[in-house]
Design a protein around this motif. Structure first.
Motif, mmCIF file in Angstrom:
data_model
loop_
_atom_site.group_PDB
_atom_site.id
_atom_site.type_symbol
_atom_site.label_atom_id
_atom_site.label_comp_id
_atom_site.label_asym_id
_atom_site.label_seq_id
_atom_site.Cartn_x
_atom_site.Cartn_y
_atom_site.Cartn_z
ATOM 1 N N PRO A 11 -5.990 6.572 8.509
ATOM 2 C CA PRO A 11 -5.346 7.304 7.418
ATOM 3 C C PRO A 11 -3.820 7.220 7.454
ATOM 4 N N HIS A 12 -3.231 6.956 8.610
ATOM 5 C CA HIS A 12 -1.774 6.985 8.732
ATOM 6 C C HIS A 12 -1.167 5.606 8.951
ATOM 7 N N ARG A 13 -1.974 4.589 9.177
ATOM 8 C CA ARG A 13 -1.438 3.288 9.526
ATOM 9 C C ARG A 13 -1.102 2.505 8.266
ATOM 10 N N LYS A 14 0.091 1.979 8.220
ATOM 11 C CA LYS A 14 0.542 1.164 7.104
ATOM 12 C C LYS A 14 0.783 -0.276 7.536
ATOM 13 N N TRP A 15 0.291 -0.661 8.693
ATOM 14 C CA TRP A 15 0.427 -2.034 9.149
ATOM 15 C C TRP A 15 -0.895 -2.473 9.767
ATOM 16 N N ARG A 16 -1.039 -3.777 9.985
ATOM 17 C CA ARG A 16 -2.291 -4.358 10.456
ATOM 18 C C ARG A 16 -2.080 -4.972 11.832
ATOM 19 N N PRO A 17 -2.608 -4.365 12.881
ATOM 20 C CA PRO A 17 -2.439 -4.950 14.218
ATOM 21 C C PRO A 17 -3.096 -6.317 14.351
ATOM 22 N N ILE A 28 -7.452 -14.296 6.257
ATOM 23 C CA ILE A 28 -7.171 -13.077 7.016
ATOM 24 C C ILE A 28 -6.752 -11.949 6.077
ATOM 25 N N ASP A 29 -5.913 -12.259 5.106
ATOM 26 C CA ASP A 29 -5.453 -11.248 4.164
ATOM 27 C C ASP A 29 -6.607 -10.699 3.333
ATOM 28 N N ILE A 30 -7.481 -11.572 2.830
ATOM 29 C CA ILE A 30 -8.604 -11.116 2.007
ATOM 30 C C ILE A 30 -9.573 -10.269 2.820
ATOM 31 N N VAL A 31 -9.847 -10.680 4.054
ATOM 32 C CA VAL A 31 -10.757 -9.902 4.893
ATOM 33 C C VAL A 31 -10.181 -8.521 5.180
ATOM 34 N N GLU A 32 -8.874 -8.435 5.438
ATOM 35 C CA GLU A 32 -8.271 -7.136 5.697
ATOM 36 C C GLU A 32 -8.239 -6.262 4.447
ATOM 37 N N ARG A 33 -8.137 -6.877 3.277
ATOM 38 C CA ARG A 33 -8.139 -6.095 2.041
ATOM 39 C C ARG A 33 -9.525 -5.547 1.717
ATOM 40 N N ASP A 71 -6.028 1.072 1.164
ATOM 41 C CA ASP A 71 -5.123 -0.055 1.303
ATOM 42 C C ASP A 71 -4.820 -0.719 -0.026
ATOM 43 N N ILE A 72 -5.566 -0.384 -1.093
ATOM 44 C CA ILE A 72 -5.364 -1.005 -2.392
ATOM 45 C C ILE A 72 -4.545 -0.056 -3.243
ATOM 46 N N PRO A 73 -3.298 -0.378 -3.561
ATOM 47 C CA PRO A 73 -2.448 0.565 -4.278
ATOM 48 C C PRO A 73 -2.858 0.698 -5.727
ATOM 49 N N THR A 74 -3.377 1.844 -6.105
ATOM 50 C CA THR A 74 -3.770 2.107 -7.480
ATOM 51 C C THR A 74 -3.324 3.506 -7.861
ATOM 52 N N LEU A 75 -3.138 3.724 -9.133
ATOM 53 C CA LEU A 75 -2.814 5.034 -9.669
ATOM 54 C C LEU A 75 -4.071 5.572 -10.322
ATOM 55 N N SER A 76 -4.918 6.181 -9.513
ATOM 56 C CA SER A 76 -6.240 6.561 -9.989
ATOM 57 C C SER A 76 -6.349 8.035 -10.323
ATOM 58 N N HIS A 77 -5.450 8.874 -9.837
ATOM 59 C CA HIS A 77 -5.556 10.301 -10.082
ATOM 60 C C HIS A 77 -4.386 10.717 -10.967
ATOM 61 N N LEU A 78 -4.687 11.091 -12.194
ATOM 62 C CA LEU A 78 -3.659 11.442 -13.159
ATOM 63 C C LEU A 78 -3.858 12.888 -13.589
ATOM 64 N N GLU A 79 -2.785 13.606 -13.680
ATOM 65 C CA GLU A 79 -2.821 14.973 -14.156
ATOM 66 C C GLU A 79 -1.727 15.135 -15.201
ATOM 67 N N GLN A 80 -2.056 15.833 -16.278
ATOM 68 C CA GLN A 80 -1.076 16.057 -17.319
ATOM 69 C C GLN A 80 -0.217 17.266 -16.978
ATOM 70 N N VAL A 91 1.645 -8.535 7.911
ATOM 71 C CA VAL A 91 1.451 -7.424 8.840
ATOM 72 C C VAL A 91 1.355 -6.097 8.098
ATOM 73 N N LEU A 92 2.042 -5.946 6.966
ATOM 74 C CA LEU A 92 2.053 -4.697 6.215
ATOM 75 C C LEU A 92 0.888 -4.640 5.249
ATOM 76 N N THR A 93 0.361 -3.446 5.048
ATOM 77 C CA THR A 93 -0.692 -3.254 4.058
ATOM 78 C C THR A 93 -0.096 -3.313 2.654
ATOM 79 N N PRO A 94 -0.895 -3.608 1.629
ATOM 80 C CA PRO A 94 -0.338 -3.684 0.273
ATOM 81 C C PRO A 94 0.280 -2.388 -0.221
ATOM 82 N N CYS A 95 -0.177 -1.224 0.283
ATOM 83 C CA CYS A 95 0.355 0.055 -0.187
ATOM 84 C C CYS A 95 1.516 0.552 0.648
ATOM 85 N N CYS A 96 2.006 -0.234 1.591
ATOM 86 C CA CYS A 96 3.111 0.197 2.447
ATOM 87 C C CYS A 96 4.407 0.232 1.638
#
Length: 382
Positions: free
Chosen positions: A87-93, A142-147, A165-174, A314-319
Motif C-alpha cells: 500500500p505504501h510502496r511507489k517503487w519496484r524492487p 518486465i514492465d507489463i508483468v509488474e503492471r 499501480d494504475i493511475p486512474t480517476l475513478s472516484h468522483l464527488e460533486q 523502477v517507479l510505479t506508474p502512479c508515483c
C-alpha cells in the motif's frame, strides 16, 4: 481458484526470469564472437575458440550466480513483505534488480564490443537489431508483468476494483455548495472585510455576505461561467458507498450497432501504455546501431542515456516522481544528445523525436516554474 492463482504466479515468475537471462546470454554470445574474430586477426588465432567458450561459460556462470544468490532471495523477500509494503510502496524492487543485474551488463558489453572492434580495426558486428531489440523487449515484458501482476487475467475488468499501480480517476464527488444565512439585520454590515465573524453558531467565511466563499459562488452566479456544470473533484479517501454511488451515476454503456468500436479494457490498455513508454528509448538505441555512431566515441553517451532512461522502470506508474524523473532522465538528456548527433552526423533520427523532447521539456519548465512568476500568475484565460 487457488490453482489459477498459482499458475498465474508461476507464469509471471518464469517470464520475468527469461527476461532476465535471455538478453544476457545472447549479448554475451555475440560479444564472444567479436572477441574470437579479433583473436583470429591477431597473432594468436589458435586462442579464438578458447576465448569464445570461456566468455560463454562465464556468462552462464554469471546468470546462475545472480539467480541463486540475488534474484531468488529478492523474490522471497518481496513476497514475504508484500502485504505490509504494497500500500505504501511507489517503487519496484524487482525492476531495480533487473535494471542493475541485466540491463547494465548488456549495455556495458555493447560498449565493450565497440571498443574491441575499434582497437582491432575491424567492423564485424554493430549489434544493430537482435541484441538491442531483445534487451528492450525484456524491459517491456518486465514492465507489463509488474503492471498486471495484481489484475485478474480472466473475466471482465471491474471498474470499482482497479489496481493501485494504475493511475486512474475513478472516484468522483460533486462539490455541494453550502449556503450560510446570517441572522440579524446588521450581520452583513458588521462582517469584517478580511476575516470571519461567528453569527448564529456558524462561521461566515470571507465573502459569504455577498454570496461567495473562497472564490466560488454560493448564493449568486459564478462570474466564471462553467458550461459543463459542476466540476467533479477526486476524493483522496473515497468510501465504498460513495464509490458505488458514483458508479451508479455513470451513463449507461452504448448499445447501438457500433458498440464493438467502443470496447475497452484496462488490462489491454496497459500493453499499449507500456509499449509507448519505451518508444523514445527504442528509437535512440536504434540510432546506436548505425556504423558511423557505433564505431565512434558517441556510443558512450548514447548507451549511458539509454540506461538512465531505463531507470524509470523502477517507479510505479502512479508515483509522483514519474513525471519529473521522466524529464530529467529521458527527455532532457535525449534532447541534448539528439541535438549533438544531428549536428555531427545529420538526420540519423527523425526530427519528430527531437521536437517531442523539446516540447516536453519546455512544457514542464513553463507549467511548473514560469507560471509561478507574477507575469504569468494571472486568472485570465490567456
Amino acid at each position: 481458484m487457488g490453482s489459477r492463482g498459482t499458475l498465474k504466479l508461476l507464469a509471471c515468475e518464469v517470464l520475468q526470469f527469461l527476461a532476465l537471462a535471455t538478453p544476457l546470454l545472447v549479448v554475451l554470445q555475440r560479444f564472444a564472437g567479436v572477441v574470437a574474430r579479433a583473436k583470429q586477426q591477431s597473432d594468436s588465432p589458435a586462442d579464438a575458440s578458447t576465448s569464445y567458450w570461456l566468455i560463454v561459460a562465464a556468462g552462464v556462470a554469471y546468470v546462475t550466480s545472480i539467480a541463486l544468490l540475488l534474484w531468488l532471495p529478492l523474490k522471497y523477500l518481496v513476497f514475504l513483505k508484500r502485504r505490509s509494503l504494497s500500500p505504501h510502496r511507489k517503487w519496484r524492487p524487482v525492476a531495480l534488480a533487473y535494471v542493475i543485474l541485466s540491463t547494465l551488463p548488456c549495455f556495458s558489453l555493447l560498449i565493450a564490443s565497440a571498443e574491441v572492434q575499434v582497437m582491432n580495426s575491424m567492423r564485424y558486428d554493430c549489434f544493430d537489431e537482435l541484441p538491442v531489440s531483445l534487451v528492450l523487449f525484456s524491459l517491456i515484458c518486465i514492465d507489463i508483468v509488474e503492471r498486471l501482476r495484481h489484475c485478474r487475467l480472466t473475466g471482465q475488468a471491474n471498474e470499482l476494483d482497479r489496481d493501485a499501480d494504475i493511475p486512474t480517476l475513478s472516484h468522483l464527488e460533486q462539490v455541494t455548495p453550502v449556503i450560510t444565512t446570517a441572522t440579524g439585520p446588521a450581520a452583513a454590515a458588521t462582517l469584517p472585510v478580511g476575516g470571519a465573524e461567528q453569527n448564529g453558531g456558524r462561521v461566515l467565511r470571507p465573502g459569504a455576505a455577498n454570496g461567495t466563499i473562497a472564490g466560488l459562488s454560493v448564493g449568486g452566479a459564478d462570474p466564471r461561467a462553467r458550461p459543463f456544470g459542476q466540476i467533479p473533484v477526486a476524493s483522496p479517501h473515497p468510501s465504498p458507498a460513495s464509490s458505488i454511488a458514483t458508479a451508479t451515476r455513470l451513463p449507461p454503456p452504448y448499445s447501438g450497432p457500433l458498440r464493438l468500436l467502443l470496447a475497452s479494457d484496462l488490462r489491454a490498455d496497459e500493453f499499449g501504455h507500456a509499449l509507448l513508454f519505451w518508444l523514445d528509448t527504442a528509437e535512440l538505441l536504434r540510432c546506436g546501431g548505425a556504423p558511423a555512431i557505433f564505431f565512434s566515441r558517441w556510443v558512450f553517451p548514447l548507451y549511458i542515456c539509454g540506461f538512465l532512461s531505463c531507470l524509470r522502470l523502477v517507479l510505479t506508474p502512479c508515483c509522483p516522481l514519474q513525471a519529473p524523473l521522466g524529464v530529467l532522465l529521458q527527455d532532457l538528456p535525449f534532447l541534448l544528445l539528439r541535438g549533438a548527433l544531428l549536428g555531427s552526423f545529420g538526420r540519423v533520427s527523425p526530427l519528430l523525436y527531437l521536437l517531442k523532447n523539446l516540447l516536453v521539456v519546455l512544457a514542464y519548465i513553463y507549467f511548473n516554474f514560469m507560471t509561478k512568476m507574477r507575469i504569468f500568475n494571472t486568472q485570465r484565460m490567456f
